[in-house]
Motif scaffolding. Sequence first.
Motif, PDB file in Angstrom:
ATOM      1  N   PRO A 166      59.468  73.863  -2.039  1.00 29.77           N
ATOM      2  CA  PRO A 166      58.449  74.708  -2.681  1.00 29.77           C
ATOM      3  C   PRO A 166      57.083  74.566  -2.013  1.00 29.77           C
ATOM      4  O   PRO A 166      56.227  73.822  -2.472  1.00 29.77           O
ATOM      5  CB  PRO A 166      58.423  74.184  -4.124  1.00 29.77           C
ATOM      6  N   HIS A 167      56.875  75.276  -0.906  1.00 32.95           N
ATOM      7  CA  HIS A 167      55.631  75.151  -0.140  1.00 32.95           C
ATOM      8  C   HIS A 167      54.400  75.525  -0.957  1.00 32.95           C
ATOM      9  O   HIS A 167      53.336  74.968  -0.747  1.00 32.95           O
ATOM     10  CB  HIS A 167      55.691  75.999   1.130  1.00 32.95           C
ATOM     11  N   VAL A 168      54.536  76.484  -1.846  1.00 34.67           N
ATOM     12  CA  VAL A 168      53.394  76.866  -2.692  1.00 34.67           C
ATOM     13  C   VAL A 168      53.683  76.625  -4.167  1.00 34.67           C
ATOM     14  O   VAL A 168      52.986  77.123  -5.030  1.00 34.67           O
ATOM     15  CB  VAL A 168      52.941  78.328  -2.450  1.00 34.67           C
TER      16      VAL A 168
ATOM     17  N   SER B 121      56.571  75.829  -7.618  1.00 32.90           N
ATOM     18  CA  SER B 121      57.725  76.407  -8.285  1.00 32.90           C
ATOM     19  C   SER B 121      57.352  76.819  -9.704  1.00 32.90           C
ATOM     20  O   SER B 121      56.725  76.048 -10.436  1.00 32.90           O
ATOM     21  CB  SER B 121      58.864  75.386  -8.336  1.00 32.90           C
TER      22      SER B 121
ATOM     23  N   PHE C 191      53.260  76.297  -9.425  1.00 33.62           N
ATOM     24  CA  PHE C 191      53.024  77.374  -8.471  1.00 33.62           C
ATOM     25  C   PHE C 191      51.534  77.516  -8.188  1.00 33.62           C
ATOM     26  O   PHE C 191      50.718  77.632  -9.099  1.00 33.62           O
ATOM     27  CB  PHE C 191      53.607  78.689  -8.997  1.00 33.62           C
TER      28      PHE C 191
ATOM     29  N   ARG D 210      48.838  73.782  -1.748  1.00 31.32           N
ATOM     30  CA  ARG D 210      48.241  74.755  -0.820  1.00 31.32           C
ATOM     31  C   ARG D 210      47.525  74.043   0.329  1.00 31.32           C
ATOM     32  O   ARG D 210      47.630  74.436   1.478  1.00 31.32           O
ATOM     33  CB  ARG D 210      47.279  75.675  -1.564  1.00 31.32           C
TER      34      ARG D 210
ATOM     35  N   ASN E  54      50.161  72.598   2.673  1.00 28.71           N
ATOM     36  CA  ASN E  54      50.765  73.699   3.412  1.00 28.71           C
ATOM     37  C   ASN E  54      49.817  74.207   4.508  1.00 28.71           C
ATOM     38  O   ASN E  54      50.219  74.384   5.662  1.00 28.71           O
ATOM     39  CB  ASN E  54      51.126  74.818   2.432  1.00 28.71           C
TER      40      ASN E  54
ATOM     41  N   VAL F 117      63.312  77.316  -6.566  1.00 30.80           N
ATOM     42  CA  VAL F 117      62.286  77.624  -5.559  1.00 30.80           C
ATOM     43  C   VAL F 117      62.523  79.059  -5.087  1.00 30.80           C
ATOM     44  O   VAL F 117      63.484  79.325  -4.374  1.00 30.80           O
ATOM     45  CB  VAL F 117      62.359  76.640  -4.364  1.00 30.80           C
TER      46      VAL F 117
ATOM     47  N   SER G   9      57.925  80.906  -2.260  1.00 29.76           N
ATOM     48  CA  SER G   9      57.552  79.509  -2.077  1.00 29.76           C
ATOM     49  C   SER G   9      58.392  78.814  -1.004  1.00 29.76           C
ATOM     50  O   SER G   9      57.906  77.928  -0.314  1.00 29.76           O
ATOM     51  CB  SER G   9      57.673  78.748  -3.397  1.00 29.76           C
TER      52      SER G   9
END
Length: 145
Positions: free
Chosen positions: A22-24, A26, A54, A60, A63, A93, A97
């Motif tokens: 989940p880069h940004v 969930s 999220f 952020r 990332n 995810v 994301s």
Amino acid sequence: MSSEEWRQVAEQTKGILFLATPHVGSSLADKVQAANDALLKILKVTASVEELSFGHSRLRELNDDFLQDEKLSKIPVWCFGETKPLPVVGIVVDEVSASLSKDLPLIRVTGTDHLTICRPQPSDREDSPVYNSTKRFLKKYLSPQ
């Protein structure tokens, strides 16, 4: 770790695979937090779950730092995304994301939920798209040049 230690890690890294990461954040983490609030703190939400919400600022920042790092930008990266919802909780995810950036394609693995994409079973190896893609990635980027 110091920046020098991170530099050494980056120099030794040959490739990175993200499996339903989940880069940004969930939306499931948001639901857990909402349930926690509704149940008057019966479910203890840890800082880790909170940071997986999220759009959380820490995610952020992480990332953005990853995408802007000059050394890391030269390392091959593949991102895999789940396509099948888990019973009761749904997609853990989502593809927004799971995708690290709009410049990196997301590999959507048909028929995989969050558990099967993150933990392919040994018995599924030959039929597992994640296992076979990982094998291709390793051959392509880790084979002696």
